[in-house]
Design an enzyme around this catalytic site. Structure first.
Site, mmCIF file in Angstrom:
data_model
loop_
_atom_site.group_PDB
_atom_site.id
_atom_site.type_symbol
_atom_site.label_atom_id
_atom_site.label_comp_id
_atom_site.label_asym_id
_atom_site.label_seq_id
_atom_site.Cartn_x
_atom_site.Cartn_y
_atom_site.Cartn_z
ATOM 1 N N ASP A 81 -20.096 13.186 -15.457
ATOM 2 C CA ASP A 81 -21.544 12.975 -15.276
ATOM 3 C C ASP A 81 -21.843 12.154 -14.026
ATOM 4 O O ASP A 81 -22.988 11.769 -13.797
ATOM 5 C CB ASP A 81 -22.143 12.293 -16.516
ATOM 6 C CG ASP A 81 -21.457 10.948 -16.831
ATOM 7 O OD1 ASP A 81 -20.556 10.530 -16.059
ATOM 8 O OD2 ASP A 81 -21.819 10.320 -17.844
ATOM 9 N N CYS A 89 0.836 -1.212 0.000
ATOM 10 C CA CYS A 89 0.000 0.000 0.000
ATOM 11 C C CYS A 89 0.869 1.260 0.000
ATOM 12 O O CYS A 89 0.557 2.253 -0.666
ATOM 13 C CB CYS A 89 -0.908 0.030 1.222
ATOM 14 S SG CYS A 89 -2.057 -1.341 1.297
#
Ligand code: BEZ
Length: 221
Positions: free
Chosen positions: A138, A46
């Site tokens: 959108d 990570c």
């Protein structure tokens, strides 16, 4: 089944983050967005991923993409771990250039289908997998990728798919295998020959095939 499908409006969730409480659609504004989860703070793979992401924020910015990370750790952990991430990049003292969502109740991870049942913490609770969601202006989901905890992602590939998503949102083309910006693209099958000729002034070349079908149509966008 929890999760978000391609074309769905991405949930307008509220969450605590390293920049305070956000409402996701307000955070995105009119931009594209990328939300990427990771299993846990203070873990090695990570750390390499977030350090890489931090190092190429300029590339995401150039493409108008707002970045946000997520794991099931707290804001306090995220803030402390961010210092390690930036130090790993050799940029001690520089803040992480994007926020991290603290989903310590796992509510968002359940809603978005991000938990990996094979990765369990010391209390037997599942961790988040390495999910990537790309959201369009959108607010609809344009791409999702799901990797297990043990495989780090390729952020060059994420930039490449964003280039493809943004190009194909503008033009009636699709990007072929291993495409990269500048390469030829394919004319989408639903376009007639006349429409393709009118739309692509750089010309359309069609590969002859044994079937005689004219579907391998290349153009320079
Ligand atoms: C890591 O980031 O290194 C990691 C996290 C959870 C499981 C395996 C690896």
């Amino acid at each position: 089944m929890p999760g978000v499908l391609l074309g769905d409006v991405f949930p307008n969730f509220e969450a605590e983050t390293t920049i305070g409480r956000i409402k996701f659609h307000d955070f995105l504004g009119d931009s594209w967005g990328i939300l990427f989860s990771h299993p846990r703070d203070f873990t090695p793979v990570c750390t390499t991923e977030l350090a890489c992401a931090a190092g190429i924020t300029g590339e995401f910015k150039k493409r108008g993409v707002k970045m946000i990370a997520l794991s099931i750790d707290s804001v306090e952990d995220h803030t402390n771990w961010s210092k390690d991430v930036m130090a790993f990049n050799g940029e001690t003292g520089t803040p992480l250039p994007f926020p991290i969502i603290a989903d310590d109740k796992r509510s968002l991870s359940v809603q978005l289908g991000m938990l990996d049942p094979d990765e369990i913490d010391k209390d037997g609770m599942p961790l988040t997998a390495r999910c990537v969601f790309v959201i369009g202006p959108d607010k609809k989901l344009k791409l999702s990728i799901l990797y297990p905890a043990t495989t780090g992602r390729n952020f060059d590939e994420l930039l490449r798919v964003i280039d493809s998503l943004q190009l194909t949102a503008q033009k009636k083309v699709a990007t072929p295998v291993n495409w990269k910006p500048g390469d030829k693209v394919m004319v989408i099958p639903s376009l007639s020959e006349a429409e393709a000729t009118a739309l692509f002034p750089n010309g359309v070349t069609c590969k002859e095939l044994p079937s005689g079908k004219k579907y391998m149509r290349f153009t320079q966008p």
